[in-house]
Design an enzyme around this catalytic site. Structure first.
Site, mmCIF file in Angstrom:
data_model
loop_
_atom_site.group_PDB
_atom_site.id
_atom_site.type_symbol
_atom_site.label_atom_id
_atom_site.label_comp_id
_atom_site.label_asym_id
_atom_site.label_seq_id
_atom_site.Cartn_x
_atom_site.Cartn_y
_atom_site.Cartn_z
ATOM 1 N N GLY A 154 11.061 1.871 0.380
ATOM 2 C CA GLY A 154 11.921 0.964 -0.395
ATOM 3 C C GLY A 154 12.701 0.015 0.502
ATOM 4 O O GLY A 154 13.186 -1.020 0.044
ATOM 5 N N GLY A 184 11.859 -1.858 3.399
ATOM 6 C CA GLY A 184 11.263 -3.158 3.725
ATOM 7 C C GLY A 184 11.271 -4.076 2.523
ATOM 8 O O GLY A 184 11.548 -5.285 2.646
ATOM 9 N N HIS A 199 28.078 -2.812 -11.489
ATOM 10 C CA HIS A 199 29.119 -3.340 -10.591
ATOM 11 C C HIS A 199 28.645 -4.531 -9.767
ATOM 12 O O HIS A 199 29.442 -5.410 -9.436
ATOM 13 C CB HIS A 199 29.583 -2.251 -9.619
ATOM 14 C CG HIS A 199 30.368 -1.156 -10.269
ATOM 15 N ND1 HIS A 199 31.198 -0.309 -9.561
ATOM 16 C CD2 HIS A 199 30.433 -0.747 -11.559
ATOM 17 C CE1 HIS A 199 31.760 0.569 -10.394
ATOM 18 N NE2 HIS A 199 31.301 0.326 -11.618
ATOM 19 N N CYS A 229 7.551 0.212 -2.053
ATOM 20 C CA CYS A 229 6.885 0.317 -0.758
ATOM 21 C C CYS A 229 7.015 1.773 -0.331
ATOM 22 O O CYS A 229 7.323 2.634 -1.163
ATOM 23 C CB CYS A 229 7.434 -0.691 0.268
ATOM 24 S SG CYS A 229 9.101 -0.411 0.856
ATOM 25 N N GLY A 230 6.767 2.066 0.939
ATOM 26 C CA GLY A 230 6.807 3.470 1.352
ATOM 27 C C GLY A 230 8.202 4.053 1.241
ATOM 28 O O GLY A 230 8.404 5.146 0.703
ATOM 29 N N HIS A 259 0.824 -1.223 0.000
ATOM 30 C CA HIS A 259 0.000 0.000 0.000
ATOM 31 C C HIS A 259 0.854 1.267 0.000
ATOM 32 O O HIS A 259 0.444 2.287 -0.543
ATOM 33 C CB HIS A 259 -0.952 0.000 1.207
ATOM 34 C CG HIS A 259 -0.250 0.004 2.536
ATOM 35 N ND1 HIS A 259 0.286 -1.133 3.098
ATOM 36 C CD2 HIS A 259 0.022 1.009 3.398
ATOM 37 C CE1 HIS A 259 0.849 -0.814 4.255
ATOM 38 N NE2 HIS A 259 0.705 0.471 4.454
HETATM 39 C C1 RB5 Z 1 3.891 0.711 5.019
HETATM 40 O O1 RB5 Z 1 3.191 1.598 5.825
HETATM 41 C C2 RB5 Z 1 5.397 0.932 5.087
HETATM 42 O O2 RB5 Z 1 5.858 0.639 6.360
HETATM 43 C C3 RB5 Z 1 6.073 0.102 4.021
HETATM 44 O O3 RB5 Z 1 5.538 0.407 2.778
HETATM 45 C C4 RB5 Z 1 7.561 0.311 3.821
HETATM 46 O O4 RB5 Z 1 7.888 1.660 3.824
HETATM 47 C C5 RB5 Z 1 8.476 -0.470 4.627
HETATM 48 O O5 RB5 Z 1 9.710 -0.386 4.422
#
Ligand code: RB5
Length: 150
Positions: A69, A71, A99, A66-67, A9
């Site tokens: 990158g 995670g 590289h 992701c929010g 999301h």
């Molecule tokens: C989601 O809220 C957020 O925690 C996820 O997208 C991301 O940023 C994690 O690294």
């Protein structure tokens, strides 16, 4: 190239922009979700299918959003054969491939806007690994670390 893409999301706002640029450049896109906004979805569930697609060679490269990158990269790198990193600039996006043979780029839609994300994507997709032996040597050492952790 065939490229797998996934977004939780936090990354979903950028997904259509990235798919648009990939298709405009002639790449075949394998969209592994999310397909709708769900504030409760979890990034490992969207990152792992992309990493598995790349690792199994179903896709040549992967893109995970992701929010931040972060995670996405952490989760993807748990899949053997995945070499994922957050890249929010064109230099890193290209050099990561040249590289380090990076095969998955992770982008944070809360950090960069669509234009920078498009540019980083193009830099990543357009880059090829530098054939110099020193890069192959380093990659072998990285692969040894992966075997060590099994
Ligand atoms: C989601 O809220 C957020 O925690 C996820 O997208 C991301 O940023 C994690 O690294």
């Amino acid at each position: 190239m065939r490229v797998a893409i996934g977004a939780d999301h936090g990354g979903l706002p950028l997904k259509d922009d990235i798919i648009e640029v990939l298709e405009a450049d002639g790449h075949e896109v394998l969209d592994l979700g999310a397909y709708e906004y769900d504030p409760d979805d979890d990034y490992p569930d969207l990152a792992a299918p992309v990493a598995r697609a790349v690792s199994s060679k179903e896709a040549d490269r992967g893109i995970i959003l992701c929010g931040s990158g972060v995670g996405a990269a952490i989760a993807a790198n748990k899949i053997p054969g995945a070499r994922a990193s957050v890249c929010h600039d064109t230099y890193t996006a290209a050099q990561g491939v040249q590289h380090d043979n990076m095969n998955i780029i992770c982008l944070g839609s809360r950090v960069i806007g669509p234009e920078t994300a498009r540019a980083a994507t193009r830099a990543f997709m357009g880059a090829v690994m530098d054939p110099h032996p020193r890069f192959a040597r380093r990659l072998e050492k990285v692969n040894s670390l992966e075997l060590e952790s099994r």
